[in-house]
Design an enzyme around this catalytic site. Structure first.
Site, PDB file in Angstrom:
ATOM      1  N   ARG A  93       1.114  10.111   5.345  1.00  0.00           N
ATOM      2  CA  ARG A  93       1.518   8.470   6.133  1.00  0.00           C
ATOM      3  C   ARG A  93       2.260   8.010   5.497  1.00  0.00           C
ATOM      4  NH1 ARG A  93      -3.754   8.590   8.380  1.00  0.00           N
ATOM      5  NH2 ARG A  93      -5.745   8.754   6.780  1.00  0.00           N
ATOM      6  N   LYS A 117       1.029  -0.881   0.546  1.00  0.00           N
ATOM      7  CA  LYS A 117      -0.025   0.042   0.076  1.00  0.00           C
ATOM      8  C   LYS A 117       0.863   1.348  -0.343  1.00  0.00           C
ATOM      9  CE  LYS A 117      -3.480   2.538   2.571  1.00  0.00           C
ATOM     10  NZ  LYS A 117      -4.536   2.455   3.418  1.00  0.00           N
ATOM     11  N   GLU A 133       7.095  -6.838   1.015  1.00  0.00           N
ATOM     12  CA  GLU A 133       5.265  -7.225   1.820  1.00  0.00           C
ATOM     13  C   GLU A 133       5.169  -7.452   1.554  1.00  0.00           C
ATOM     14  OE1 GLU A 133       5.568  -4.823   4.440  1.00  0.00           O
ATOM     15  OE2 GLU A 133       5.695  -2.807   3.976  1.00  0.00           O
ATOM     16  N   TYR A 158     -15.368   1.440  -6.837  1.00  0.00           N
ATOM     17  CA  TYR A 158     -16.544   2.382  -6.344  1.00  0.00           C
ATOM     18  C   TYR A 158     -17.604   1.410  -7.307  1.00  0.00           C
ATOM     19  CZ  TYR A 158     -13.172   3.753  -3.225  1.00  0.00           C
ATOM     20  OH  TYR A 158     -12.874   4.227  -1.334  1.00  0.00           O
ATOM     21  N   LYS A 189      -2.239  -1.645  -3.739  1.00  0.00           N
ATOM     22  CA  LYS A 189      -3.057  -0.390  -3.971  1.00  0.00           C
ATOM     23  C   LYS A 189      -1.883   0.995  -3.750  1.00  0.00           C
ATOM     24  CE  LYS A 189      -6.132   1.789  -0.609  1.00  0.00           C
ATOM     25  NZ  LYS A 189      -6.543   1.779  -0.372  1.00  0.00           N
ATOM     26  N   ARG A 192     -10.056  10.813   1.657  1.00  0.00           N
ATOM     27  CA  ARG A 192     -10.482  11.631   3.591  1.00  0.00           C
ATOM     28  C   ARG A 192     -11.757  12.207   3.589  1.00  0.00           C
ATOM     29  NH1 ARG A 192      -3.803  11.421   3.406  1.00  0.00           N
ATOM     30  NH2 ARG A 192      -3.480  10.010   3.476  1.00  0.00           N
ATOM     31  N   SER A 221     -10.348   5.630  -4.087  1.00  0.00           N
ATOM     32  CA  SER A 221     -11.384   6.976  -4.393  1.00  0.00           C
ATOM     33  C   SER A 221     -10.253   8.391  -5.841  1.00  0.00           C
ATOM     34  CB  SER A 221     -10.899   7.926  -3.504  1.00  0.00           C
ATOM     35  OG  SER A 221      -9.958   8.365  -2.870  1.00  0.00           O
TER      36      SER A 221
HETATM   37  C1  PBG Z   1      -6.882   2.897   5.262  1.00  0.00           C
HETATM   38  C2  PBG Z   1      -7.528   3.532   4.311  1.00  0.00           C
HETATM   39  C3  PBG Z   1      -7.681   4.420   3.628  1.00  0.00           C
HETATM   40  C4  PBG Z   1      -8.188   4.016   2.227  1.00  0.00           C
HETATM   41  C5  PBG Z   1      -8.682   2.729   2.297  1.00  0.00           C
HETATM   42  N1  PBG Z   1      -8.428   2.298   3.190  1.00  0.00           N
HETATM   43  C6  PBG Z   1      -6.555   5.781   3.182  1.00  0.00           C
HETATM   44  C7  PBG Z   1      -5.608   6.294   3.278  1.00  0.00           C
HETATM   45  O1  PBG Z   1      -4.516   5.055   3.274  1.00  0.00           O
HETATM   46  O2  PBG Z   1      -5.193   6.950   3.711  1.00  0.00           O
HETATM   47  C8  PBG Z   1      -7.936   4.706   0.423  1.00  0.00           C
HETATM   48  C9  PBG Z   1      -9.055   4.114   0.675  1.00  0.00           C
HETATM   49  C10 PBG Z   1      -9.475   5.079  -1.307  1.00  0.00           C
HETATM   50  O3  PBG Z   1      -8.592   5.478  -1.737  1.00  0.00           O
HETATM   51  O4  PBG Z   1     -10.718   4.785  -2.344  1.00  0.00           O
HETATM   52  N2  PBG Z   1      -8.151   3.103   6.256  1.00  0.00           N
END
Ligand code: PBG
Length: 336
Positions: A230, A209, A246, A326, A261, A219, A287
């Site tokens: 992060r 990730k 990983e 989505y 991801k 967000r 997203s």
């Molecule tokens: C963390 C999480 C995130 C997403 C899924 N799980 C946000 C992040 O890591 O900042 C992002 C999913 C998306 O952007 O559609 N709980």
């Protein structure tokens, strides 16, 4: 050998001549059962709240979550991935493992909706999955608890993830999905689930990730409180080998499925993980990937259906068995 003296030795275009020929020759197919729909449920909402940066997506009330899961079941989707947005946040994300917390309530509602549609249709409904992460539940918005110096404390966070995973399993989650990129998270969650009697609950590990600008609209979707970034726990987009490592670690720790991801910017990593994984591989079309296509389509700059299908097909072609998107319900409708 050659055709009328042109020097052409073979004509690949023959397989592209008609829709029926192209369908037969397709190497990659989309199927509703490979798609997982992410859904947001928010505590204390009276009406579903549209997410501005994700046109067509909403924060659900418990009632509309039930309807959305039922729709996903009727569409034949493989799964739903639930995210909860609590009314109260604190430093350790207490609401995340509250048996009556918003995500646990959402899981129960989702399981009920799946059971109803299954008994109505006689077909398997979507697997109910839950995001196992603290960022929606902490007042600082980080995916873990903070040490005195303000950094995210890996091992203290693991205890919280274990508690969350068990709470989610108790509520009926069939898959827990740790997404916080803490070292050792899969092993600790596996132990906790087994100790609590949930040895049949699966772990979908967010293995590779990346710290990504493409999570921007998410967000908004979870009313994130995060200041900063992060980058001390999510991966650097520069690194592909590290993503494979990983995934190897998560497989060794007992992950039942592994995830890459964001999907669209990590297709090389996805291919690498798919080549070495002997468990199902998932990819999350996030997203920002959704928002980009929606925005371009809304301006008339891109063919929406074409772009959506092409992007998800490319993710499958790169090696994903399962795609979180989505657009899952809509795609299922198109490919019927
Ligand atoms: C963390 C999480 C995130 C997403 C899924 N799980 C946000 C992040 O890591 O900042 C992002 C999913 C998306 O952007 O559609 N709980």
């Amino acid at each position: 050998m050659s055709t009328s003296g042109t020097g052409i030795v073979y004509r690949p275009r023959r397989l592209r001549t008609t829709p029926r020929m192209r369908r037969l020759a397709a190497e990659t197919r989309l199927h509703a059962a490979d798609l997982v729909l992410p859904l947001f449920v928010k505590e204390g909402l009276a009406e579903p709240a549209p997410i501005t940066s994700m046109p067509g997506q909403v924060q659900h009330t418990e009632a509309t979550l039930r309807d959305a899961v039922a729709d996903a079941a009727r569409a034949g989707l493989g799964g739903v991935m639930l995210f909860g947005i609590p009314a109260e946040r604190d430093a350790t994300g207490t609401a995340g493992d509250d048996p009556d917390g918003v995500l646990q309530r959402g899981i129960r509602v989702a399981r009920e909706a799946v059971a109803e549609v299954e008994s109505e249709t006689g077909r398997p409904g979507p697997v109910v999955m839950a995001d196992t992460c603290l960022d929606e539940f902490t007042d600082h918005g980080h995916c873990g608890v903070l040490a005195a110096d303000g950094t995210v404390d890996n091992d203290a966070t693991l205890d919280r993830y274990a508690a969350m995973a068990v709470a989610q399993a108790r509520a009926g989650a069939e898959v827990v999905a740790p997404s916080g990129m803490m070292d050792g998270q899969v092993a600790v969650i596996r132990d906790a689930l087994d100790d609590a009697g949930f040895d049949q609950v699966s772990i979908l590990a967010y293995s590779a990730k990346y710290a990504s600008a493409f999570y921007g609209p998410f967000r908004e979707a979870v009313d994130s409180a995060l200041q900063g970034d992060r980058r001390t726990y999510q991966m650097d987009a520069a690194n592909a080998r590290e993503g494979l490592r990983e995934a190897d670690l998560d497989l060794a720790e007992g992950a039942d499925m592994v995830m890459v991801k964001p999907a669209g910017t990590s297709l090389d990593v996805l291919r690498g993980v798919a080549d070495r994984s002997d468990v199902p591989v998932a990819a999350y079309q996030v997203s920002g990937e959704y928002a980009m296509i929606e925005a371009a389509a809304a301006n008339g700059w891109i063919d929406r259906e074409g772009a959506v299908l092409e992007s998800v097909t490319a993710i499958k072609r790169a090696g994903a068995d399962v795609v979180l998107t989505y657009w899952a319900n809509e795609i299922a409708e198109w490919i019927k």
